[in-house]
Motif scaffolding. Structure first.
Motif, PDB file in Angstrom:
ATOM      1  N   HIS A 265      25.568  55.455  31.899  1.00  0.00           N
ATOM      2  CA  HIS A 265      26.963  55.439  31.467  1.00  0.00           C
ATOM      3  C   HIS A 265      27.406  54.126  30.832  1.00  0.00           C
ATOM      4  O   HIS A 265      28.249  54.118  29.927  1.00  0.00           O
ATOM      5  CB  HIS A 265      27.891  55.780  32.642  1.00  0.00           C
ATOM      6  N   GLU A 269      28.756  54.280  27.118  1.00  0.00           N
ATOM      7  CA  GLU A 269      30.156  53.909  26.868  1.00  0.00           C
ATOM      8  C   GLU A 269      30.249  52.953  25.695  1.00  0.00           C
ATOM      9  O   GLU A 269      31.131  53.086  24.828  1.00  0.00           O
ATOM     10  CB  GLU A 269      30.744  53.268  28.120  1.00  0.00           C
ATOM     11  N   ARG A 279      33.919  63.067  31.416  1.00  0.00           N
ATOM     12  CA  ARG A 279      34.368  61.759  31.897  1.00  0.00           C
ATOM     13  C   ARG A 279      34.259  61.649  33.414  1.00  0.00           C
ATOM     14  O   ARG A 279      34.037  60.563  33.951  1.00  0.00           O
ATOM     15  CB  ARG A 279      35.807  61.520  31.478  1.00  0.00           C
TER      16      ARG A 279
END
Length: 290
Positions: A265, A269, A279
């Motif tokens: 992540h 991101e 999300r």
């Protein structure tokens, strides 16, 4: 004697596409350059022929330690191939292995790094390496991921997808160009003009357009079907398969998507790869997963 420009990426992230584009751009031919001539233009960091100058050990039997012993000198040898820039393909992360850097920065001029959404990388890696999608997802998260030595190459060290991306992109530099695979697909002219500019080139519109056309997925796939591609692994039916983005939405299960996001992540991101509808898969902790 030249200096090295690394064409770096995690496997199945667009490295061959970039090599083909640059080969066609520099060759400036009025017909596509054969995909089987790419290595005449761009060297392979792990190509075994260069190591055979220093050891009689068969590449398939070479240990990490023995490959490391000769790595920096082999890469210095690369600089003798052309008088100016020498392009070198690498899937290695930017760091050390067996106590030796995987890339010799003393003879390096710069690098082009291509990053691709790991949700799609997982789908491409499975058929390419002859493994299941779940095994590909596990490989993406494996800090020891790499390839063993074989007749054509010495051992390679990828690391996890997150480690690979982080080590190559964490320190901005004028000598580093970072490209997203997805941007190359959606805006090929803008993207490839950026690549040319980074290399100090200002090709005419016609020359740039030809290079883009001759390195398109359609052309590369047709070449492979007609003449084969010597870089295709034996376990893979085709090197060039789809070349699209966001295939994961149809082919990955929600659990698989969530696993990849949990594993990567932080870097996802950074590059805009976390889907809005997933999300909730991002861990509450902000600690790096790489």
């Amino acid at each position: 004697m030249g200096a090295l420009i690394w064409l770096a990426s995690y496997p199945k992230s667009g490295n061959t596409w970039m090599r083909s584009f640059l080969h066609n751009l520099f060759r400036n031919s009025h017909q596509p350059v054969s995909i089987n001539e790419i290595d005449d233009f761009c060297l392979g960091a792990s190509a075994s022929a260069w190591y055979k100058r220093y050891t009689s050990t068969p590449p398939g039997e070479m240990t990490d330690e023995e490959a490391a012993r000769y790595r920096l000198q082999v890469q210095r040898d690369f600089t003798t191939v052309f008088p100016d820039s020498v392009f070198v393909k690498t899937h290695g992360y930017l760091g050390e292995h067996s106590g030796v850097p995987l890339h010799n920065m003393d003879v390096t001029a710069g690098a082009i790094y291509i990053v691709r959404n790991p949700l799609d990388v997982a789908l491409s890696m499975g058929p390419h390496f002859g493994i299941s999608t779940d095994e590909a997802i596990a490989t993406l998260a494996n800090e020891n991921a790499g390839s063993r030595g074989a007749d054509t190459h010495v051992p390679e060290h990828y690391g996890s997808w997150s480690t690979h991306v982080r080590t190559w992109t964490r320190v901005p530099s004028p000598a580093l160009l970072v490209m997203r695979y997805e941007d190359m697909l959606e805006k090929p002219r803008k993207s490839m003009k950026t690549v040319a500019g980074f290399l100090g080139l200002n090709p005419s519109a016609d020359r740039l357009e030809r290079a883009i056309k001759y390195s398109s997925f359609k052309v590369l796939k047709a070449q492979e079907q007609k003449e084969g591609f010597k870089e295709r692994p034996e376990v893979s039916k085709a090197f060039f398969r789809e070349g699209k983005r966001d295939q994961w939405r149809e082919k990955l299960s929600p659990d698989q998507v969530r696993q990849i996001i949990r594993d990567h992540h932080v870097q996802m991101e950074r590059f805009g790869y976390i889907p809005d509808d997933y999300r909730d898969a991002v861990p509450a902790s902000s600690e790096a997963s790489a």
